[in-house]
Scaffold this motif. Structure first.
Motif, PDB file in Angstrom:
ATOM      1  N   ARG A 256       0.812  -1.378   0.057  1.00  0.00           N
ATOM      2  CA  ARG A 256       0.137   0.070   0.044  1.00  0.00           C
ATOM      3  C   ARG A 256       0.929   1.363   0.123  1.00  0.00           C
ATOM      4  O   ARG A 256       1.824   1.116   0.629  1.00  0.00           O
ATOM      5  CB  ARG A 256      -0.862  -0.104   1.216  1.00  0.00           C
ATOM      6  CG  ARG A 256      -1.965   1.021   1.282  1.00  0.00           C
ATOM      7  CD  ARG A 256      -2.839   1.441   2.449  1.00  0.00           C
ATOM      8  NE  ARG A 256      -3.515   0.151   2.880  1.00  0.00           N
ATOM      9  CZ  ARG A 256      -4.842  -0.156   2.363  1.00  0.00           C
ATOM     10  NH1 ARG A 256      -5.440   0.800   1.558  1.00  0.00           N
ATOM     11  NH2 ARG A 256      -5.320  -1.301   2.494  1.00  0.00           N
ATOM     12  N   VAL A 257       0.490   2.031  -0.842  1.00  0.00           N
ATOM     13  CA  VAL A 257       1.516   3.428  -0.929  1.00  0.00           C
ATOM     14  C   VAL A 257       0.289   4.491  -0.825  1.00  0.00           C
ATOM     15  O   VAL A 257      -0.993   4.370  -0.936  1.00  0.00           O
ATOM     16  CB  VAL A 257       2.071   3.494  -1.940  1.00  0.00           C
ATOM     17  CG1 VAL A 257       3.371   2.482  -2.028  1.00  0.00           C
ATOM     18  CG2 VAL A 257       1.347   3.529  -3.380  1.00  0.00           C
ATOM     19  N   PRO A 258       0.714   6.009  -0.759  1.00  0.00           N
ATOM     20  CA  PRO A 258      -0.344   7.028  -0.784  1.00  0.00           C
ATOM     21  C   PRO A 258      -1.231   7.224  -1.873  1.00  0.00           C
ATOM     22  O   PRO A 258      -0.340   6.671  -3.066  1.00  0.00           O
ATOM     23  CB  PRO A 258       0.674   8.138  -0.485  1.00  0.00           C
ATOM     24  CG  PRO A 258       1.847   7.718   0.331  1.00  0.00           C
ATOM     25  CD  PRO A 258       2.021   6.436  -0.091  1.00  0.00           C
ATOM     26  N   CYS A 259      -2.353   7.352  -2.065  1.00  0.00           N
ATOM     27  CA  CYS A 259      -3.206   7.284  -3.138  1.00  0.00           C
ATOM     28  C   CYS A 259      -2.800   8.506  -4.189  1.00  0.00           C
ATOM     29  O   CYS A 259      -2.745   8.174  -5.474  1.00  0.00           O
ATOM     30  CB  CYS A 259      -4.827   7.636  -2.743  1.00  0.00           C
ATOM     31  SG  CYS A 259      -5.515   6.191  -1.868  1.00  0.00           S
ATOM     32  N   GLN A 260      -2.344   9.501  -3.627  1.00  0.00           N
ATOM     33  CA  GLN A 260      -2.055  10.735  -4.499  1.00  0.00           C
ATOM     34  C   GLN A 260      -3.222  10.899  -5.413  1.00  0.00           C
ATOM     35  O   GLN A 260      -3.191  11.129  -6.787  1.00  0.00           O
ATOM     36  CB  GLN A 260      -0.946  10.374  -5.433  1.00  0.00           C
ATOM     37  CG  GLN A 260       0.358  10.383  -4.417  1.00  0.00           C
ATOM     38  CD  GLN A 260       1.855  10.083  -5.345  1.00  0.00           C
ATOM     39  OE1 GLN A 260       1.831   9.783  -6.452  1.00  0.00           O
ATOM     40  NE2 GLN A 260       2.805  10.164  -4.531  1.00  0.00           N
ATOM     41  N   SER A 261      -4.280  11.180  -5.227  1.00  0.00           N
ATOM     42  CA  SER A 261      -5.467  11.540  -5.720  1.00  0.00           C
ATOM     43  C   SER A 261      -6.253  10.607  -6.625  1.00  0.00           C
ATOM     44  O   SER A 261      -7.087  10.783  -7.191  1.00  0.00           O
ATOM     45  CB  SER A 261      -5.432  12.948  -6.408  1.00  0.00           C
ATOM     46  OG  SER A 261      -4.655  12.635  -7.770  1.00  0.00           O
ATOM     47  N   ARG A 262      -5.694   9.278  -6.367  1.00  0.00           N
ATOM     48  CA  ARG A 262      -6.010   8.122  -7.107  1.00  0.00           C
ATOM     49  C   ARG A 262      -7.150   7.126  -6.683  1.00  0.00           C
ATOM     50  O   ARG A 262      -7.804   6.459  -7.377  1.00  0.00           O
ATOM     51  CB  ARG A 262      -4.974   7.239  -7.772  1.00  0.00           C
ATOM     52  CG  ARG A 262      -4.087   7.942  -8.601  1.00  0.00           C
ATOM     53  CD  ARG A 262      -4.614   8.143 -10.077  1.00  0.00           C
ATOM     54  NE  ARG A 262      -3.801   8.777 -11.008  1.00  0.00           N
ATOM     55  CZ  ARG A 262      -4.169   8.923 -12.566  1.00  0.00           C
ATOM     56  NH1 ARG A 262      -5.513   8.585 -12.791  1.00  0.00           N
ATOM     57  NH2 ARG A 262      -3.584   9.316 -13.330  1.00  0.00           N
ATOM     58  N   CYS A 263      -7.292   7.506  -5.364  1.00  0.00           N
ATOM     59  CA  CYS A 263      -8.116   6.671  -4.726  1.00  0.00           C
ATOM     60  C   CYS A 263      -8.954   7.415  -3.575  1.00  0.00           C
ATOM     61  O   CYS A 263      -9.933   6.697  -2.969  1.00  0.00           O
ATOM     62  CB  CYS A 263      -7.776   5.414  -4.184  1.00  0.00           C
ATOM     63  SG  CYS A 263      -6.367   5.411  -3.174  1.00  0.00           S
TER      64      CYS A 263
END
Length: 234
Positions: free
Chosen positions: A227-234
């Motif tokens: 898991r990584v930061p969404c960065q506006s994708r989720c």
């Protein structure tokens, strides 16, 4: 590989099957209740001499995440040609190997082979292949997508969580069920459910896009996603 309510039974009626009490039985019951009440009051007055002992309360347990909430997020790993070829072989899709990494292009068409690399063959499908950072995301609205090493989107489609270990991704003709597990909240494992029909369709023309080949390239079943930061994708 880029792709072109449970039934609830009615409650029993209250008093169903109970008999009627006689007058003598009612009077005896009342007398017994009165005696018990008297004893209880006496015990209460004796114990009121000191303050009641303090009671400790356990903190409320956190609400368990639903399958959808657990899956929502962005999951990333560095993918390698050799890994994909190995997973294709394990799935019975070895003939797709020479074409698998050719499909691992960026959203702008950039190749995942080093310049000047020889054309991949069945015997040597990964000569000159470059490892690439790749990620999938599942958003709150039910959309799935994949991102290349440059952050460009190379895949998209709907997803639907079937239960706490199965999710359906994509739409016909590339709608595939995956078994999934989430470990410690930050590690995802995906395994595609490949039917005989899917395998036949893929092997009939290994160079052509197929749901089975796509599913193997999405899952990398023998490997994990972090898991990584969404960065506006989720």
């Amino acid at each position: 590989m880029r792709r072109p309510a449970d039934r609830i039974e009615p409650a029993e009626r209250a008093g169903h099957g109970a008999g009627r009490l006689s007058t003598k039985a009612l009077m005896a019951t009342f007398a017994l209740l009165l005696a018990v009440t008297t004893v209880t009051v006496g015990c209460s007055s004796q114990s009121s001499a000191g303050p009641p002992p303090e009671t400790s309360q356990s903190p409320a347990s956190p609400r368990a995440a639903t399958p959808v909430e657990g899956l929502v997020g962005r999951w990333e790993r560095v993918v390698r040609c050799q890994e994909l070829v190995r997973e294709l072989s394990k799935a019975g899709l070895g003939p797709l190997a020479p074409y698998a990494w050719v499909g691992q292009t960026s959203s702008t068409g950039q190749s995942s082979f080093a310049p000047g690399s020889p054309k991949p063959t069945r015997a040597h499908p990964c000569t000159g292949a470059l490892a690439r950072e790749h990620s999938h995301f599942f958003d709150q609205s039910g959309q799935f997508g994949s991102l290349d090493w440059l952050g460009g989107q190379v895949d998209n489609g709907p997803y639907h969580v079937i239960n706490n270990n199965a999710v359906r991704i994509g739409a016909p003709p590339a709608e595939v069920t995956f078994h999934y597990r989430i470990l410690h909240g930050n590690t995802l494992l995906l395994t595609p459910v490949l039917t005989k029909a899917m395998l036949r369709q893929a092997l009939a023309d290994p160079q052509k896009f197929s749901a089975a080949g796509w599913a193997v390239s999405v899952a990398y079943a023998g490997y994990t996603w972090k898991r990584v930061p969404c960065q506006s994708r989720c």
